[in-house]
Design a protein around this motif. Structure first.
Motif, PDB file in Angstrom:
ATOM      1  N   ALA A   1       0.829  -1.210   0.000  1.00 13.93           N
ATOM      2  CA  ALA A   1       0.000   0.000   0.000  1.00 13.93           C
ATOM      3  C   ALA A   1       0.863   1.259   0.000  1.00 13.93           C
ATOM      4  CB  ALA A   1      -0.931  -0.007   1.215  1.00 13.93           C
ATOM      5  N   ARG A   2       1.925   1.260   0.809  1.00 19.33           N
ATOM      6  CA  ARG A   2       2.807   2.434   0.857  1.00 19.33           C
ATOM      7  C   ARG A   2       3.521   2.649  -0.469  1.00 19.33           C
ATOM      8  NH1 ARG A   2       4.189   0.296   5.933  1.00 19.33           N
ATOM      9  NH2 ARG A   2       6.145  -0.535   5.075  1.00 19.33           N
ATOM     10  N   ARG A   3       4.005   1.555  -1.073  1.00 22.27           N
ATOM     11  CA  ARG A   3       4.747   1.694  -2.329  1.00 22.27           C
ATOM     12  C   ARG A   3       3.832   2.160  -3.462  1.00 22.27           C
ATOM     13  NH1 ARG A   3       9.452  -1.627  -1.440  1.00 22.27           N
ATOM     14  NH2 ARG A   3       9.938  -1.189   0.751  1.00 22.27           N
ATOM     15  N   VAL A   4       2.621   1.628  -3.513  1.00 16.77           N
ATOM     16  CA  VAL A   4       1.671   2.038  -4.547  1.00 16.77           C
ATOM     17  C   VAL A   4       1.302   3.510  -4.370  1.00 16.77           C
ATOM     18  CG1 VAL A   4      -0.669   1.718  -5.442  1.00 16.77           C
ATOM     19  CG2 VAL A   4       0.753  -0.277  -4.928  1.00 16.77           C
ATOM     20  N   ARG A   5       1.059   3.904  -3.139  1.00 18.28           N
ATOM     21  CA  ARG A   5       0.725   5.305  -2.861  1.00 18.28           C
ATOM     22  C   ARG A   5       1.878   6.231  -3.240  1.00 18.28           C
ATOM     23  NH1 ARG A   5      -3.534   8.833  -1.947  1.00 18.28           N
ATOM     24  NH2 ARG A   5      -2.753  10.643  -0.829  1.00 18.28           N
ATOM     25  N   ARG A   6       3.084   5.828  -2.884  1.00 12.60           N
ATOM     26  CA  ARG A   6       4.253   6.655  -3.203  1.00 12.60           C
ATOM     27  C   ARG A   6       4.428   6.822  -4.709  1.00 12.60           C
ATOM     28  NH1 ARG A   6       9.849   4.264  -1.285  1.00 12.60           N
ATOM     29  NH2 ARG A   6       9.446   2.895  -3.084  1.00 12.60           N
ATOM     30  N   ARG A   7       4.267   5.720  -5.437  1.00 17.64           N
ATOM     31  CA  ARG A   7       4.411   5.785  -6.892  1.00 17.64           C
ATOM     32  C   ARG A   7       3.321   6.642  -7.508  1.00 17.64           C
ATOM     33  NH1 ARG A   7       7.618   6.299 -11.028  1.00 17.64           N
ATOM     34  NH2 ARG A   7       7.087   5.024 -12.841  1.00 17.64           N
ATOM     35  N   ALA A   8       2.107   6.522  -6.986  1.00 13.71           N
ATOM     36  CA  ALA A   8       0.993   7.321  -7.498  1.00 13.71           C
ATOM     37  C   ALA A   8       1.253   8.811  -7.295  1.00 13.71           C
ATOM     38  CB  ALA A   8      -0.306   6.905  -6.820  1.00 13.71           C
ATOM     39  N   VAL A   9       1.735   9.161  -6.132  1.00 11.66           N
ATOM     40  CA  VAL A   9       2.019  10.578  -5.841  1.00 11.66           C
ATOM     41  C   VAL A   9       3.119  11.096  -6.762  1.00 11.66           C
ATOM     42  CG1 VAL A   9       2.937  12.164  -4.101  1.00 11.66           C
ATOM     43  CG2 VAL A   9       1.214  10.474  -3.456  1.00 11.66           C
ATOM     44  N   GLU A  10       4.155  10.275  -6.979  1.00  7.49           N
ATOM     45  CA  GLU A  10       5.245  10.683  -7.874  1.00  7.49           C
ATOM     46  C   GLU A  10       4.719  10.974  -9.289  1.00  7.49           C
ATOM     47  OE1 GLU A  10       7.913   7.417  -7.659  1.00  7.49           O
ATOM     48  OE2 GLU A  10       8.845   8.055  -5.770  1.00  7.49           O
ATOM     49  N   LEU A  11       3.882  10.081  -9.786  1.00  2.76           N
ATOM     50  CA  LEU A  11       3.341  10.259 -11.135  1.00  2.76           C
ATOM     51  C   LEU A  11       2.378  11.440 -11.203  1.00  2.76           C
ATOM     52  CD1 LEU A  11       2.731   6.512 -12.048  1.00  2.76           C
ATOM     53  CD2 LEU A  11       4.470   8.036 -13.017  1.00  2.76           C
ATOM     54  N   PHE A  12       1.604  11.629 -10.149  1.00  2.00           N
ATOM     55  CA  PHE A  12       0.659  12.747 -10.121  1.00  2.00           C
ATOM     56  C   PHE A  12       1.399  14.078 -10.199  1.00  2.00           C
ATOM     57  CE2 PHE A  12      -1.715  15.918  -7.607  1.00  2.00           C
ATOM     58  CZ  PHE A  12      -2.849  16.014  -8.386  1.00  2.00           C
ATOM     59  N   ARG A  13       2.506  14.177  -9.487  1.00  4.33           N
ATOM     60  CA  ARG A  13       3.275  15.429  -9.496  1.00  4.33           C
ATOM     61  C   ARG A  13       3.798  15.754 -10.889  1.00  4.33           C
ATOM     62  NH1 ARG A  13       6.523  14.273  -3.814  1.00  4.33           N
ATOM     63  NH2 ARG A  13       4.850  15.012  -2.429  1.00  4.33           N
ATOM     64  N   VAL A  14       4.061  14.721 -11.665  1.00  5.32           N
ATOM     65  CA  VAL A  14       4.564  14.927 -13.022  1.00  5.32           C
ATOM     66  C   VAL A  14       3.428  15.174 -14.014  1.00  5.32           C
ATOM     67  CG1 VAL A  14       5.782  13.843 -14.947  1.00  5.32           C
ATOM     68  CG2 VAL A  14       6.636  13.570 -12.616  1.00  5.32           C
ATOM     69  N   ALA A  15       2.337  14.399 -13.870  1.00  5.91           N
ATOM     70  CA  ALA A  15       1.307  14.381 -14.909  1.00  5.91           C
ATOM     71  C   ALA A  15       0.146  15.329 -14.686  1.00  5.91           C
ATOM     72  CB  ALA A  15       0.755  12.956 -15.048  1.00  5.91           C
ATOM     73  N   ALA A  16      -0.171  15.652 -13.430  1.00  3.47           N
ATOM     74  CA  ALA A  16      -1.408  16.404 -13.220  1.00  3.47           C
ATOM     75  C   ALA A  16      -1.328  17.539 -12.214  1.00  3.47           C
ATOM     76  CB  ALA A  16      -2.522  15.434 -12.784  1.00  3.47           C
ATOM     77  N   GLU A  17      -0.447  17.437 -11.229  1.00  2.66           N
ATOM     78  CA  GLU A  17      -0.425  18.467 -10.187  1.00  2.66           C
ATOM     79  C   GLU A  17      -0.063  19.830 -10.772  1.00  2.66           C
ATOM     80  OE1 GLU A  17       1.132  18.920  -5.607  1.00  2.66           O
ATOM     81  OE2 GLU A  17       2.474  17.988  -7.071  1.00  2.66           O
ATOM     82  N   ARG A  18      -0.924  20.801 -10.519  1.00  2.00           N
ATOM     83  CA  ARG A  18      -0.713  22.180 -10.971  1.00  2.00           C
ATOM     84  C   ARG A  18      -0.571  22.297 -12.487  1.00  2.00           C
ATOM     85  NH1 ARG A  18       3.549  24.477  -6.364  1.00  2.00           N
ATOM     86  NH2 ARG A  18       2.241  23.958  -4.560  1.00  2.00           N
ATOM     87  N   GLN A  19      -1.142  21.337 -13.188  1.00  2.00           N
ATOM     88  CA  GLN A  19      -1.103  21.384 -14.652  1.00  2.00           C
ATOM     89  C   GLN A  19      -2.350  22.046 -15.223  1.00  2.00           C
ATOM     90  OE1 GLN A  19       1.594  20.210 -16.495  1.00  2.00           O
ATOM     91  NE2 GLN A  19       2.553  19.931 -14.502  1.00  2.00           N
ATOM     92  N   THR A  20      -3.308  22.372 -14.363  1.00  2.00           N
ATOM     93  CA  THR A  20      -4.528  23.044 -14.810  1.00  2.00           C
ATOM     94  C   THR A  20      -4.619  24.415 -14.141  1.00  2.00           C
ATOM     95  OG1 THR A  20      -5.839  22.042 -13.020  1.00  2.00           O
ATOM     96  CG2 THR A  20      -5.728  20.847 -15.105  1.00  2.00           C
ATOM     97  N   ARG A  21      -5.271  25.331 -14.804  1.00  2.00           N
ATOM     98  CA  ARG A  21      -5.351  26.697 -14.280  1.00  2.00           C
ATOM     99  C   ARG A  21      -6.042  26.755 -12.923  1.00  2.00           C
ATOM    100  NH1 ARG A  21      -8.192  29.627 -19.245  1.00  2.00           N
ATOM    101  NH2 ARG A  21      -9.378  27.699 -19.038  1.00  2.00           N
ATOM    102  N   ALA A  22      -7.099  25.957 -12.756  1.00  2.00           N
ATOM    103  CA  ALA A  22      -7.890  26.021 -11.523  1.00  2.00           C
ATOM    104  C   ALA A  22      -7.475  24.970 -10.497  1.00  2.00           C
ATOM    105  CB  ALA A  22      -9.369  25.859 -11.850  1.00  2.00           C
TER     106      ALA A  22
END
Length: 220
Positions: free
Chosen positions: A115-136
């Motif tokens: 669970a920790r490893r999956v969560r960590r990987r998800a957060v890493e990918l989110f920071r690259v693919a979606a975090e702060r990538q939209t105006r709102a």
């Protein structure tokens, strides 16, 4: 994931985003970690277990030395230690060899570690693919790790401020059930539909909204 799965998930994202200003990113990975440390820990444990057996049944080392020098009337200390070293080393190497098989390694990995490893990987990918990538700041990523059969939904700042994590429970539950049944594409499409409904409730589509992130399913 088949081409049909990719098409179904992409279509679900497109349909969901027609009702909301939110942006949904979907990612599927074969696994989230190699778990080499888990294999090493089990190999060391097996090695220590062999030492414990030799301590409990020292005659096994004597039998081993007898194979080397069948004419000896007494096993020398050095010989016994050599036999113990060989057995311990062989145990470690055998354990490492067996644990090279990923299904066994995953079976011996604690659920909390997965669970920790999956969560960590998800957060890493989110920071690259979606975090702060939209105006709102309305990006959401749905991440599925196939080997662990675990998923994560990570939301951007604006969504996180309004939607409690437990709200995603229905989408997560349906996705994991479908994945265990061998239908990950269908499960992801259904989860996207549910995520879209939540986003539409809190972030209904406004005039002038544009598609800021790709709708296609990303398979790593």
């Amino acid at each position: 994931m088949s081409e049909a799965d990719h098409a179904a998930v992409g279509a679900a994202v497109t349909a969901a985003e027609k009702r909301t200003d939110g942006e949904i990113v979907t990612v599927v990975a074969p696994q989230s970690d190699s778990y080499h440390d888990v294999a090493l820990h089990w190999a060391v444990l097996a090695m220590l277990g062999m030492l414990a057996l030799l301590a409990a049944f020292p005659w096994t080392a004597e039998r081993g030395w007898a194979l080397v020098d069948p004419w000896a009337t007494r096993s020398p200390t050095g010989g016994l230690l050599a036999v113990a070293l060989v057995l311990v080393t062989a145990t470690f190497l055998l354990a490492r060899l067996l644990l090279a098989w990923m299904p066994l390694r995953l079976a011996l990995t604690p659920g909390s570690t997965e669970a920790r490893r999956v969560r960590r990987r998800a957060v890493e990918l989110f920071r690259v693919a979606a975090e702060r990538q939209t105006r709102a700041r309305t990006g959401v990523m749905l991440y599925l790790s196939l080997a662990e059969r675990r998923a994560e939904i990570i939301a951007d700042a604006a969504i996180y401020a309004r939607v409690a994590p437990e709200v995603w429970g229905e989408a997560m539950g349906g996705l994991l059930t479908a994945t265990r049944d061998g239908r990950p594409g269908e499960g992801m499409a259904a989860a996207v539909e549910r995520i879209g409904a939540v986003l539409a409730e809190h972030f209904p589509r406004t005039e002038g909204d544009i598609n800021e992130l790709s709708d296609r399913l990303v398979e790593l």
